[in-house]
Enzyme design. Structure first.
Site, PDB file in Angstrom:
ATOM      1  N   LYS A  40       0.846  -1.197   0.000  1.00 48.55           N
ATOM      2  CA  LYS A  40       0.000   0.000   0.000  1.00 48.55           C
ATOM      3  C   LYS A  40       0.883   1.250   0.000  1.00 48.55           C
ATOM      4  O   LYS A  40       1.965   1.249   0.607  1.00 48.55           O
ATOM      5  CB  LYS A  40      -0.904  -0.021   1.235  1.00 48.55           C
ATOM      6  CG  LYS A  40      -2.018   1.028   1.226  1.00 48.55           C
ATOM      7  CD  LYS A  40      -2.886   0.892   2.479  1.00 48.55           C
ATOM      8  CE  LYS A  40      -3.979   1.954   2.553  1.00 48.55           C
ATOM      9  NZ  LYS A  40      -4.799   1.828   3.770  1.00 48.55           N
ATOM     10  N   SER A 115      -9.671   1.929   3.061  1.00 47.39           N
ATOM     11  CA  SER A 115      -8.841   2.675   2.132  1.00 47.39           C
ATOM     12  C   SER A 115      -7.831   1.807   1.369  1.00 47.39           C
ATOM     13  O   SER A 115      -7.254   2.271   0.394  1.00 47.39           O
ATOM     14  CB  SER A 115      -8.076   3.758   2.895  1.00 47.39           C
ATOM     15  OG  SER A 115      -7.202   3.160   3.823  1.00 47.39           O
ATOM     16  N   SER A 139      -9.809  -0.285   7.206  1.00 48.99           N
ATOM     17  CA  SER A 139      -9.264  -0.096   5.857  1.00 48.99           C
ATOM     18  C   SER A 139      -8.679  -1.351   5.216  1.00 48.99           C
ATOM     19  O   SER A 139      -8.444  -1.366   4.010  1.00 48.99           O
ATOM     20  CB  SER A 139      -8.205   1.005   5.879  1.00 48.99           C
ATOM     21  OG  SER A 139      -8.844   2.258   5.982  1.00 48.99           O
TER      22      SER A 139
END
Lengths: 435, 123, 479
Positions: A40, A115, A139
């Protein structure tokens, strides 16, 4: 000289899962030898641009690796790219990326969740077998549920945060995401463990072989996990999953978790307060676009923040700034911390009687793009995932069926430091389903 | 599926929870008590050092009011003494670790002067 | 009009590494930004980890100041935007400081005085800014983060001080205490910064920010007392404000910053765990402090309280004094020489005792004590050596200096020649007929003048009694 081994990585990224990829990433020997792993974009990678999907960090190349990235490299993994996300992790859809939204491989008219939407889509789309996500209020688990993969939010402290670009320090954890529980477990083994550079790191290694035995496990189902906002079709799929675990020998009991009434408010107060402070460092002095030296410091800084941050980020910074401002600390921050205490106390009470809690990961299936246009209704969709962050306990989302073609996630929450147990229950479910 | 469980689900789905009643619904506009005005929003932006454009003020202000009203749920929370047995004294020894090289430190800026970073004038 | 002063003192703790990372604190002679890492640069993703030694040092201070150490304390974030802050906030302590409610005893304006200490807390030093393009119209700012993250303690007093002089005395005592504790090096540039709150009783309080020298504190406060008194006399109201001390001009100026309201939005630092150090503090043994050492000097060496106070008022001097042979320490002459002469000469040159090669000065003192040189000669040697140190960083051995300058005490005439005292006396008589005349007319003070002339000619190396004898002999006998 022996050439450094590498792999080729040229994905067909039709979901816009990646912000950038490395075409011939190095790899090596170890537990993840040669395995492509996506990271990420809020996790620092030395030499690879790291932006948190924000314009304000465009061009920033960290001079150091996050501890988890060091671990990946040491175990031979090939770091193939940085995945898309909501800017700084602030969102539940990955629509808040400054570089455009990621699509859900299960239905490209819908969001992948957020997210960590890029990581989830990269896995669900078959581009990588595993990826790192981060989870501040859901997330990892939300996109795992929406995309139909497995994602673990570890106990706070079991995975080092060193190198994770902070959004809300006291809530967030880096965690493994993969197509199945076995791979999640494998990735967790590599990234977990004590790190002397992180003062909140726990001295507890993660070395585990998932055990599918579910007999005798007591599973609690808080009524609040099935409150009114939960889509009945989702609730039904999740109850089927819980019933399956019961058939396999688990004992199911319903229970109450009263602190759910204000958990979400406590979450949003805490994360916006911390974010308002964390995001103050992007002034263009040490990295990022150079500050405009024709203006004064404050003029330049104010404009940079106006232009460099997306609307949601600015909103959360301002909310946090307001909540911490003189006269409001007691009403917001202090109350939120007291609320966290009550959430922890609720969990502690429940975990005296049951081994894990189960319920839906998300109240609904993946949203259509643009569906959650007002921020509050977006915030409210995090209601089922934030309690684990507030209390620092582990929680995993495992696919448990579909509503139409859209995946639904079963969330298993466990005792503090018992990440192994939630992995086992998820594994038991996964095995039971495929049997 | 076990019939008692099925009944339980039905009951649960009917349970009105204060939190979830708000899910997906519009919050009534206007917060009577302690409402944030556009002037307050400007002040908050100032405090946060974020430029805010005039045309953004109304939208930001109404969003803030919705969210802050939701935050009022915390009013019901009882304060507690910080009784938790938290971990304490996480410390490191006073041992020197090599610093980054000056080149590496300055590697992310386009402009520097004699090894210094450059920033706008303060006043 | 009673003056009310309270101080906030920031001192750099003399640890090897910074407060929250392993970067070396020895940055002063190095290139900018060469003592930095992801943590003290505030790079995204970096995390602080507290230096144990810094906590221990701060606890020593707390203990020496008789503070209470609460069960639990913690670090907080102080949020404000300024280019010297690497993270947009400073990690400091706010509502739960390390130590509270202490005191430090000083010799006040009206005798012994107890100054109450409100709190002692730890925090990180910000970076260093260089404003380019002139002070009045800076064009841009240069930033060096070598200093960022150096551990500081902030010591806050109650408003117990009553004059600028008293504030200076307090500061000196504090400095001595910190140096005795081995936690602070006052010689390092910028290692101390003081903010002062000052008011005239009944009027508003003014804060003077960022005074960076010991002398500056007294100067700034003296200026401020005068300014405030004059304002009140003219019937003006004192405005509550923050003022800056301009060291070069010796004045304070109103900082007309637009940020009239500072809202630091403190909250607990989530990346650090709380401190529980009460037991640790109790276990810490602190060394002998200035007051105790002073008492010991009085008792063991029979020194006057004034000498004892001076000799123990600086840890280095006290240490130096105690390297001297025991019998010398108990001599008033030695005490006077060190406390008055040596310190006076150092002060005059803006030097500290650490600058001088102590072995040499010990040798000089021993020669002086044994009568190998007169007091005046010793002073001249001292001056010469100090000037050498100041210019070249080192000096010759005292014995060599004495020989080179011909300052050894003149006792016996060299063979085959008239002794220098007699020869100087002859010259004095020849050159000053008026004085000789006066003397012969019975004006005895004329002799003193002639003795002075001879002393001058022999550069103080002759013993006055000898000169007197030779002169009276010459004036009365041989004519």
């Amino acid at each position: 000289m022996i050439p450094v081994p590498s792999i080729e990585f040229h994905p067909d990224d039709r979901y816009f899962a990646f912000l950038r990829t490395v075409s011939t990433p190095e790899c090596g020997q170890g537990r993840l030898a040669g395995i492509p792993v996506a990271v990420k974009d809020n996790i620092s990678t030395a030499g690879i641009e790291t932006t948190c999907a924000s314009r304000i960090l465009a061009g920033y190349i960290p001079p150091y690796d996050a501890t988890v990235v060091e671990h990946l490299r040491r175990e031979g993994a090939a770091i193939v790219g940085k995945t898309n996300m909501d800017e700084f992790g602030m969102g539940t859809t990955t629509e808040n990326s400054a570089f455009g939204p990621t699509k859900n491989p299960a239905d490209t008219s819908r969001v992948p969740g957020g997210s960590s939407g890029g990581s989830a889509a990269a896995i669900a789309g078959g581009l990588v077998p595993m990826a790192l996500g981060t989870d501040t209020g859901g997330s990892i688990r939300c996109p795992a549920a929406f995309c139909g993969i497995v994602g673990l939010k570890p106990t706070y402290g079991r995975v080092s945060r060193y190198g994770l670009i902070a959004y809300a320090n006291s809530l967030e954890q880096i965690g493994p995401m993969a197509g199945n529980v076995t791979d999640v477990n494998r990735l967790m083994e590599v990234i977990a463990g004590y790190d002397s550079r992180d003062s909140t790191s726990l001295n507890q290694a993660y070395l585990h072989t998932p055990d599918p035995e579910i007999r005798g496990v007591k599973i609690g189902v808080p009524e609040e996990f099935f409150g009114e906002g939960v889509d009945p079709r989702v609730a039904s799929v999740v109850w089927d999953a819980i019933s399956m675990l019961e058939r396999k020998g688990a004992e199911i009991v319903t229970c109450r978790m009263p602190s759910m009434a204000y958990a979400l408010a406590a979450y949003y107060v805490t994360c916006t307060c911390e974010a308002s402070s964390n995001l103050a460092r992007f002034d263009g002095v040490r990295y990022g676009d150079p500050a405009d030296t024709r203006k004064t410091w404050h003029e330049s800084f104010q404009e940079r923040r106006r232009e460099g941050f997306g609307e949601e980020v600015r909103r959360r910074i301002m909310l946090g700034t307001f909540a911490l401002s003189s006269g409001y600390y007691g009403k917001y921050y202090a109350k939120a911390q007291a609320a966290r205490h009550h959430v922890r106390a609720d969990f502690a009470r429940l975990f005296r009687d049951v081994d894990v809690l189960a319920g839906p990961t998300m109240p609904t299936v993946a949203f259509r793009f643009g569906e959650k246009s007002d921020p509050l209704s977006m915030y409210l969709s995090d209601i089922l995932t934030v309690p684990a962050n507030l209390a620092g306990v582990p929680a995993i989302s495992v696919p448990c069926g579909k509503v139409g073609n859209l995946p639904v996630g079963l969330q298993i929450t466990g005792r503090w430091r018992e990440d192994e147990r939630v992995v086992d229950v998820a594994y038991a479910y996964e095995q039971g389903r495929s049997a | 599926m076990n019939s008692t469980l099925r009944d339980r689900i039905q009951w649960l789905l009917k349970t009105v929870s204060k939190v979830h009643s708000l899910l997906g619904e519009k919050i009534p506009a206007g917060r009577q008590k302690g409402m944030i005005t556009e002037k307050d929003t400007e002040h908050i932006a100032q405090l946060a050092d974020i430029a805010i454009h005039k045309e953004e003020l109304a939208a930001f202000t109404s969003r803030f009011n919705e969210i802050l009203e939701y935050f009022d749920l915390l009013d019901q929370v009882d304060m507690v003494e910080n009784a938790e047995n938290k971990e304490c004294n996480v410390l490191r020894e006073d041992e020197i670790v090599p610093s980054l090289s000056q080149d590496k430190v300055l590697s992310n800026v386009r402009e520097q002067e004699d090894g210094f970073f450059k920033a706008p004038r303060v006043m | 009009m009673t003056v009310i002063i309270g101080l906030e003192i920031h001192c750099q703790l003399d640890t090897a590494t910074k407060l929250f990372c392993g970067c070396s604190t020895d940055y002063r002679d190095d290139h900018p930004n060469s003592h930095t890492c992801p943590v003290c640069l505030g790079l995204p993703g970096s995390l602080p980890k507290t230096n144990k030694k810094a906590v221990e040092y701060a606890l020593r201070v707390a203990k020496a100041l008789h503070c209470e150490v609460p069960e639990e304390s913690e670090f907080s974030r102080k949020n404000y935007f300024y280019p010297d802050l690497n993270k947009g906030f400073q990690i400091t302590q706010y509502d739960r400081p390390l130590a509270v409610c202490g005191h430090l005893d000083i010799e006040g304006d009206d005798g012994p005085k107890r100054v109450r200490i409100t709190r002692v807390h730890m925090e990180e030093d910000p970076g260093r800014l260089v404003h380019k393009g002139g002070a009045d119209r800076p064009r841009y700012t240069l930033v060096d983060y070598n200093r960022a993250g150096i551990p500081l303690i902030e010591i806050v007093t109650e408003p117990d001080l009553r004059s600028p002089r008293e504030a200076r005395k307090f500061l000196n005592k504090m400095r001595a205490t910190l140096e005795y504790l081995g936690v602070f090096d006052s010689e390092k540039e910028g290692s101390l910064r003081v903010d002062a709150n000052i008011s005239i009783q009944g009027s508003e309080r003014v804060e003077i920010k960022n005074i960076t020298s010991y002398k500056g504190v007294e100067k700034a406060l003296t200026f401020e007392v005068t300014r405030q008194r004059n304002s009140i006399r003219r019937g003006q109201k004192i405005v509550r404000e923050t003022r800056h001390f301009v060291e070069t001009r010796g004045v304070t100026t109103s900082s007309r910053s637009k940020e009239m309201e500072q809202d630091y939005r403190y909250f607990p630092e989530p990346d650090l765990k709380p401190l529980r150090v009460k037991d640790w503090a109790e276990a810490i043994v602190i060394p002998e402090l200035p007051d105790a050492r002073k008492q010991r000097f009085i008792q063991d060496y029979q020194l006057s309280p004034t000498h004892a106070a001076t000799l123990t008022g600086d840890w280095q001097i006290a240490e130096f004094y105690e390297t001297l042979p025991v019998e010398m320490r108990a001599s008033t002459g030695t005490a006077t020489w060190v406390a008055d002469t040596l310190l006076g000469e150092l002060n005059y040159r803006d030097m500290a005792i650490r600058h001088v090669p102590l072995e040499h000065f010990k040798e000089l003192l021993i020669i002086r004590e044994s009568g190998g040189i007169t007091d005046r000669g010793a002073v001249e040697v001292l001056r010469t050596l100090l000037d050498q140190v100041k210019e070249k960083g080192g000096c010759e051995a005292p014995a060599e200096c004495i020989k080179r300058l011909g300052l050894g005490v003149i006792t016996t005439p060299e063979q085959g020649s008239e002794d220098p005292v007699t020869s100087a006396a002859r010259d004095a008589i020849t050159e000053n007929p008026q004085a000789v005349d006066d003397y012969r007319k019975g004006r005895k003070e004329a002799l003193n003048f002639l003795v002075g002339q001879v002393m001058k000619k022999t550069r103080g190396c002759a013993k006055p009694a000898d000169v007197n004898r030779v002169l009276t002999g010459l004036l009365s006998g041989k004519e």
